[in-house]
Design a protein around this motif. Structure first.
Motif, PDB file in Angstrom:
ATOM      1  N   THR A 124     -10.345 -12.502  71.646  1.00  0.00           N
ATOM      2  CA  THR A 124     -11.448 -11.709  72.180  1.00  0.00           C
ATOM      3  C   THR A 124     -12.388 -11.246  71.077  1.00  0.00           C
ATOM      4  N   ILE A 125     -11.828 -10.766  69.978  1.00  0.00           N
ATOM      5  CA  ILE A 125     -12.636 -10.323  68.837  1.00  0.00           C
ATOM      6  C   ILE A 125     -13.436 -11.496  68.271  1.00  0.00           C
ATOM      7  N   SER A 126     -12.782 -12.644  68.141  1.00  0.00           N
ATOM      8  CA  SER A 126     -13.442 -13.837  67.606  1.00  0.00           C
ATOM      9  C   SER A 126     -14.576 -14.280  68.513  1.00  0.00           C
ATOM     10  N   LYS A 127     -14.316 -14.271  69.810  1.00  0.00           N
ATOM     11  CA  LYS A 127     -15.329 -14.694  70.785  1.00  0.00           C
ATOM     12  C   LYS A 127     -16.539 -13.761  70.747  1.00  0.00           C
ATOM     13  N   ALA A 128     -16.309 -12.484  70.529  1.00  0.00           N
ATOM     14  CA  ALA A 128     -17.397 -11.503  70.492  1.00  0.00           C
ATOM     15  C   ALA A 128     -18.400 -11.811  69.384  1.00  0.00           C
ATOM     16  N   VAL A 129     -17.921 -12.359  68.266  1.00  0.00           N
ATOM     17  CA  VAL A 129     -18.814 -12.678  67.148  1.00  0.00           C
ATOM     18  C   VAL A 129     -19.110 -14.169  67.036  1.00  0.00           C
ATOM     19  N   GLY A 130     -18.567 -14.950  67.950  1.00  0.00           N
ATOM     20  CA  GLY A 130     -18.861 -16.378  67.972  1.00  0.00           C
ATOM     21  C   GLY A 130     -18.235 -17.178  66.850  1.00  0.00           C
ATOM     22  N   LYS A 131     -17.081 -16.739  66.369  1.00  0.00           N
ATOM     23  CA  LYS A 131     -16.371 -17.452  65.303  1.00  0.00           C
ATOM     24  C   LYS A 131     -14.914 -17.597  65.692  1.00  0.00           C
ATOM     25  N   ASN A 170     -10.725 -17.384  64.955  1.00  0.00           N
ATOM     26  CA  ASN A 170      -9.634 -16.722  64.223  1.00  0.00           C
ATOM     27  C   ASN A 170     -10.076 -15.546  63.358  1.00  0.00           C
ATOM     28  N   ARG A 171     -10.820 -14.630  63.933  1.00  0.00           N
ATOM     29  CA  ARG A 171     -11.210 -13.410  63.222  1.00  0.00           C
ATOM     30  C   ARG A 171     -10.228 -12.311  63.603  1.00  0.00           C
ATOM     31  N   VAL A 172      -9.374 -11.948  62.675  1.00  0.00           N
ATOM     32  CA  VAL A 172      -8.338 -10.940  62.909  1.00  0.00           C
ATOM     33  C   VAL A 172      -8.920  -9.545  62.728  1.00  0.00           C
ATOM     34  N   ALA A 173      -9.802  -9.404  61.757  1.00  0.00           N
ATOM     35  CA  ALA A 173     -10.430  -8.119  61.475  1.00  0.00           C
ATOM     36  C   ALA A 173     -11.887  -8.340  61.103  1.00  0.00           C
ATOM     37  N   LEU A 174     -12.709  -7.371  61.483  1.00  0.00           N
ATOM     38  CA  LEU A 174     -14.129  -7.440  61.188  1.00  0.00           C
ATOM     39  C   LEU A 174     -14.549  -6.163  60.483  1.00  0.00           C
ATOM     40  N   GLY A 175     -15.343  -6.313  59.444  1.00  0.00           N
ATOM     41  CA  GLY A 175     -15.891  -5.160  58.746  1.00  0.00           C
ATOM     42  C   GLY A 175     -17.366  -5.036  59.060  1.00  0.00           C
ATOM     43  N   ILE A 176     -17.764  -3.863  59.520  1.00  0.00           N
ATOM     44  CA  ILE A 176     -19.166  -3.629  59.830  1.00  0.00           C
ATOM     45  C   ILE A 176     -19.792  -2.990  58.602  1.00  0.00           C
ATOM     46  N   ILE A 177     -20.817  -3.647  58.049  1.00  0.00           N
ATOM     47  CA  ILE A 177     -21.441  -3.154  56.819  1.00  0.00           C
ATOM     48  C   ILE A 177     -22.753  -2.427  57.091  1.00  0.00           C
ATOM     49  N   ASN A 178     -23.261  -2.521  58.294  1.00  0.00           N
ATOM     50  CA  ASN A 178     -24.485  -1.829  58.680  1.00  0.00           C
ATOM     51  C   ASN A 178     -24.133  -0.451  59.226  1.00  0.00           C
ATOM     52  N   GLN A 179     -24.679   0.596  58.629  1.00  0.00           N
ATOM     53  CA  GLN A 179     -24.333   1.967  59.001  1.00  0.00           C
ATOM     54  C   GLN A 179     -24.656   2.270  60.460  1.00  0.00           C
ATOM     55  N   GLY A 180     -25.789   1.809  60.952  1.00  0.00           N
ATOM     56  CA  GLY A 180     -26.185   2.064  62.340  1.00  0.00           C
ATOM     57  C   GLY A 180     -25.220   1.443  63.332  1.00  0.00           C
ATOM     58  N   PHE A 181     -24.887   0.182  63.129  1.00  0.00           N
ATOM     59  CA  PHE A 181     -23.922  -0.489  64.010  1.00  0.00           C
ATOM     60  C   PHE A 181     -22.557   0.191  63.922  1.00  0.00           C
ATOM     61  N   ALA A 182     -22.149   0.542  62.715  1.00  0.00           N
ATOM     62  CA  ALA A 182     -20.839   1.177  62.526  1.00  0.00           C
ATOM     63  C   ALA A 182     -20.759   2.488  63.298  1.00  0.00           C
ATOM     64  N   LYS A 183     -21.800   3.279  63.220  1.00  0.00           N
ATOM     65  CA  LYS A 183     -21.816   4.570  63.908  1.00  0.00           C
ATOM     66  C   LYS A 183     -21.712   4.395  65.420  1.00  0.00           C
ATOM     67  N   LYS A 184     -22.508   3.471  65.974  1.00  0.00           N
ATOM     68  CA  LYS A 184     -22.514   3.274  67.425  1.00  0.00           C
ATOM     69  C   LYS A 184     -21.193   2.674  67.913  1.00  0.00           C
ATOM     70  N   ILE A 185     -20.650   1.714  67.178  1.00  0.00           N
ATOM     71  CA  ILE A 185     -19.377   1.099  67.554  1.00  0.00           C
ATOM     72  C   ILE A 185     -18.266   2.143  67.508  1.00  0.00           C
ATOM     73  N   LYS A 186     -18.295   2.990  66.497  1.00  0.00           N
ATOM     74  CA  LYS A 186     -17.292   4.058  66.394  1.00  0.00           C
ATOM     75  C   LYS A 186     -17.378   4.988  67.599  1.00  0.00           C
ATOM     76  N   GLU A 187     -18.583   5.323  68.027  1.00  0.00           N
ATOM     77  CA  GLU A 187     -18.762   6.168  69.225  1.00  0.00           C
ATOM     78  C   GLU A 187     -18.200   5.493  70.460  1.00  0.00           C
ATOM     79  N   LEU A 188     -18.489   4.194  70.614  1.00  0.00           N
ATOM     80  CA  LEU A 188     -18.059   3.463  71.806  1.00  0.00           C
ATOM     81  C   LEU A 188     -16.545   3.270  71.853  1.00  0.00           C
ATOM     82  N   ILE A 189     -15.930   3.089  70.694  1.00  0.00           N
ATOM     83  CA  ILE A 189     -14.472   2.914  70.662  1.00  0.00           C
ATOM     84  C   ILE A 189     -13.782   4.249  70.933  1.00  0.00           C
ATOM     85  N   GLY A 190     -14.424   5.312  70.533  1.00  0.00           N
ATOM     86  CA  GLY A 190     -13.852   6.626  70.816  1.00  0.00           C
ATOM     87  C   GLY A 190     -13.510   7.434  69.595  1.00  0.00           C
TER      88      GLY A 190
END
Length: 100
Positions: free
Chosen positions: A70-77, A79-99
């Motif tokens: 599911t994670i891999s499909k979300a980014v279109g690649k 076997n992605r086990v972990a993803l690092g978000i390097i953009n502060q804006g995306f990181a903040k919003k994703i953190k809010e959405l995850i909880g």
């Protein structure tokens, strides 16, 4: 848990705001990564390696309810086990959405 963050992961990837693999570990150590998302079915060794790096460098991380596929499909690649978000804006919003 709100699944909208998966769409944001895809947008962040298109915007070149995501790193994975060995680049992820280097990015955490260089304090470039703002947030790490780890699939729930990642191996124990992989989870430990990534979470230990995150703890040491004070980077927020989440082990989400989604699997590697599911994670891999979300980014279109593959076997992605972990993803690092390097953009502060995306990181903040994703953190809010995850909880966080």
């Amino acid at each position: 848990m709100n699944k909208k963050y998966l769409n944001l992961l895809g947008l962040a990837n298109v915007a070149k705001g995501i790193v994975s693999g060995e680049t992820l570990i280097k990015s955490i150590a260089a304090n470039e990564t703002k947030l790490v998302v780890i699939a729930n079915d990642a191996s124990a060794n992989t989870k430990k390696k990534i979470t230990d790096k995150c703890h040491f460098y004070h980077v927020d991380y989440f082990i989400v309810d989604e699997n590697i596929e599911t994670i891999s499909k979300a980014v279109g690649k593959n076997n992605r086990v972990a993803l690092g978000i390097i953009n502060q804006g995306f990181a903040k919003k994703i953190k809010e959405l995850i909880g966080g």
